[in-house]
Scaffold this motif. Structure first.
Motif, PDB file in Angstrom:
ATOM      1  N   SER A  57       2.634  -7.069  14.745  1.00  0.00           N
ATOM      2  CA  SER A  57       2.126  -7.202  13.372  1.00  0.00           C
ATOM      3  C   SER A  57       2.691  -6.104  12.476  1.00  0.00           C
ATOM      4  O   SER A  57       2.922  -6.316  11.285  1.00  0.00           O
ATOM      5  CB  SER A  57       0.599  -7.163  13.370  1.00  0.00           C
ATOM      6  N   THR A  58       2.969  -4.926  13.053  1.00  0.00           N
ATOM      7  CA  THR A  58       3.550  -3.830  12.265  1.00  0.00           C
ATOM      8  C   THR A  58       4.999  -4.155  11.907  1.00  0.00           C
ATOM      9  O   THR A  58       5.432  -3.964  10.767  1.00  0.00           O
ATOM     10  CB  THR A  58       3.468  -2.500  13.053  1.00  0.00           C
ATOM     11  N   ALA A  75       4.888  -6.773   9.217  1.00  0.00           N
ATOM     12  CA  ALA A  75       4.466  -6.240   7.919  1.00  0.00           C
ATOM     13  C   ALA A  75       5.611  -5.472   7.265  1.00  0.00           C
ATOM     14  O   ALA A  75       5.835  -5.561   6.044  1.00  0.00           O
ATOM     15  CB  ALA A  75       3.253  -5.328   8.101  1.00  0.00           C
ATOM     16  N   ALA A 101       0.820  -1.223   0.000  1.00  0.00           N
ATOM     17  CA  ALA A 101       0.000   0.000   0.000  1.00  0.00           C
ATOM     18  C   ALA A 101       0.850   1.268   0.000  1.00  0.00           C
ATOM     19  O   ALA A 101       1.880   1.344   0.677  1.00  0.00           O
ATOM     20  CB  ALA A 101      -0.902  -0.009   1.229  1.00  0.00           C
ATOM     21  N   GLU A 124       2.823   5.234   9.393  1.00  0.00           N
ATOM     22  CA  GLU A 124       2.026   4.319  10.217  1.00  0.00           C
ATOM     23  C   GLU A 124       0.672   4.961  10.490  1.00  0.00           C
ATOM     24  O   GLU A 124       0.604   6.102  10.970  1.00  0.00           O
ATOM     25  CB  GLU A 124       2.737   4.033  11.544  1.00  0.00           C
ATOM     26  N   THR A 127      -4.335   2.435  12.872  1.00  0.00           N
ATOM     27  CA  THR A 127      -4.582   0.998  12.994  1.00  0.00           C
ATOM     28  C   THR A 127      -3.299   0.177  13.104  1.00  0.00           C
ATOM     29  O   THR A 127      -3.340  -1.027  13.323  1.00  0.00           O
ATOM     30  CB  THR A 127      -5.287   0.513  11.716  1.00  0.00           C
ATOM     31  N   GLY A 128      -2.145   0.839  12.886  1.00  0.00           N
ATOM     32  CA  GLY A 128      -0.881   0.098  12.839  1.00  0.00           C
ATOM     33  C   GLY A 128      -0.532  -0.315  11.417  1.00  0.00           C
ATOM     34  O   GLY A 128       0.569  -0.817  11.162  1.00  0.00           O
ATOM     35  N   ASP A 129      -1.458  -0.119  10.485  1.00  0.00           N
ATOM     36  CA  ASP A 129      -1.163  -0.433   9.079  1.00  0.00           C
ATOM     37  C   ASP A 129      -0.121   0.541   8.537  1.00  0.00           C
ATOM     38  O   ASP A 129       0.002   1.670   9.024  1.00  0.00           O
ATOM     39  CB  ASP A 129      -2.437  -0.328   8.218  1.00  0.00           C
ATOM     40  N   LEU A 130       0.581   0.089   7.514  1.00  0.00           N
ATOM     41  CA  LEU A 130       1.670   0.888   6.949  1.00  0.00           C
ATOM     42  C   LEU A 130       1.385   1.275   5.505  1.00  0.00           C
ATOM     43  O   LEU A 130       0.834   0.474   4.741  1.00  0.00           O
ATOM     44  CB  LEU A 130       2.973   0.079   6.981  1.00  0.00           C
ATOM     45  N   LEU A 131       1.800   2.487   5.140  1.00  0.00           N
ATOM     46  CA  LEU A 131       1.826   2.899   3.734  1.00  0.00           C
ATOM     47  C   LEU A 131       3.283   3.199   3.402  1.00  0.00           C
ATOM     48  O   LEU A 131       3.988   3.800   4.224  1.00  0.00           O
ATOM     49  CB  LEU A 131       1.025   4.196   3.513  1.00  0.00           C
TER      50      LEU A 131
END
Ligand code: AMP
Length: 362
Positions: free
Chosen positions: A234-235, A238, A124, A262, A265-269
């Motif tokens: 999880s980060t 990932a 992403a 970051e 949500t902890g999701d990464l771009l």
């Protein structure tokens, strides 16, 4: 059939395109492993030249200089991502191995190609549109929402070549201000933190990543890096996975830095990819057995990669411009690890050195 020159033996010469502080620290790491270094730079008296065995002083695209470098070196790398990718290809054509490849360099040099590459791998990035006119910006704002960040496709770094655009009436000015060159317009990333991951890939395909680093910028320039970053397992996983995918898909050899946003949500771009050692990895010099510079030399020389686990928590601060004048105080501070780049001229905002302080892990 000629046999592979790898692993390079100590005593071989490693070529570096670029003469800045990254080249200087690469040259120091190479020297430590018994290699000589030859620098190709258009800048006389460059920071890297002053710690290297040899300098070829010429523009990057000078054919005689490239021939000279190719004849001297067993492998050539670069410390600066605005070296033309054709120069790396030309060196390869002259018969000297180059690492990373011109493909990796060309991918990182154009923000539209770079982001498209990540999306094609299922990684992403922020949403973006390619921009060739002020009208494209107006259409882009309608699609991405405002404000959005206009960036030149090529040659932007440290926040240069960028401009926020909030309303359609700002489109013409922003397009003119950035030079009417090809650009991209990016949606604003709603990040809570900026992170980066430094990873290496060896000739044999082994990948090793350092733990995530948390970065704070001032005026578009990196100010502070703290590592290992506190983040969800999880980060971390990932980030390592996307670094591995990136290096594998590019057939990469060497160290690369990947800048990340970051989300809550902890999701990464992925923000961007640097096909070289990276400022946010300088902490590894003092907190790891094998730092990013030695790791890069090991990778391009066909040596095994070293361990990437830190033995301490590190806090690295850049010394920008006149901040370097504090060197005597920093040198007297117990536990402050000072690195100065030997730049002859102090310029406001210029990276003059850095200082790292260590603390217990955990
Ligand atoms: P870059 O030159 O792409 O590394 O951008 C420099 C800095 O601008 C980043 O470190 C971020 O702080 C900020 N930035 C870049 N792109 C975005 C974006 N799409 N949304 C919000 N901030 C951004």
């Amino acid at each position: 059939m000629t046999s592979s020159p790898f692993p390079l033996k100590p005593g071989a010469t490693i070529g570096i395109l670029g003469g800045g502080q990254l080249g200087r620290m690469l040259a120091l790491a190479a020297a430590r492993l018994g290699f000589d270094v030859a620098i190709l730079t258009p800048e006389a008296d460059a920071p890297a030249s002053r710690v290297a065995a040899h300098t070829v002083l010429a523009p990057y695209n000078d054919p005689a200089a490239l021939k000279d470098l190719a004849q001297r070196c067993a492998v050539v790398t670069f410390e600066f991502e605005n070296v033309p990718a054709e120069v790396v290809a030309a060196l390869h054509g002259l018969g000297v191995p180059t690492a990373p490849s011109d493909l990796a360099l060309a991918t990182a040099q154009d923000r539209a190609i770079e982001k498209t590459f990540f999306r094609d791998q299922g990684i992403a990035t922020v949403d973006f549109v390619a921009i060739d006119s002020a009208d494209d910006i107006i259409a882009g704002l309608a699609r991405l929402g405002a404000p959005a960040l206009l960036k030149t496709r090529r040659e932007g770094y440290d926040g240069k070549g960028q401009s926020w655009v909030s309303t359609p009436d700002e489109a013409h000015d922003a397009f003119d201000r950035l030079g009417r060159v090809p650009m991209i317009l990016e949606a604003r990333a709603p990040f809570v933190r900026e992170l980066s991951i430094i990873a290496a890939r060896a000739h044999d395909g082994t990948v090793a990543a350092y733990p995530l680093t948390e970065n704070t910028h001032k005026g578009g320039v990196l100010h502070l890096s703290v590592a290992p970053a506190q983040a969800m397992a999880s980060t971390h996983a990932a980030a390592s996975a996307l670094a591995r995918t990136t290096l594998e898909r590019l057939g990469y050899v060497g160290v690369a830095g990947i800048e990340l946003f970051e989300l809550e949500t902890g999701d990464l771009l992925v923000n961007e990819f640097a096909p070289r050692v990276h400022n946010s990895g300088h902490w590894t010099l003092d907190a790891c057995e094998v730092d990013q510079f030695e790791q890069h030399i090991r990778a391009i020389a066909g040596w095994p990669l070293g361990p990437t686990e830190p033995f301490a928590k590190a806090r690295m601060e850049n010394l920008l411009g006149a901040e370097v004048d504090d060197w005597a105080t920093l040198a007297a501070e117990p536990g402050a690890r000072l690195w100065l780049y030997g730049k002859r001229e102090t310029v406001a905002g210029r990276k003059m050195g850095h200082v790292t302080r260590l603390g217990p892990l955990g």
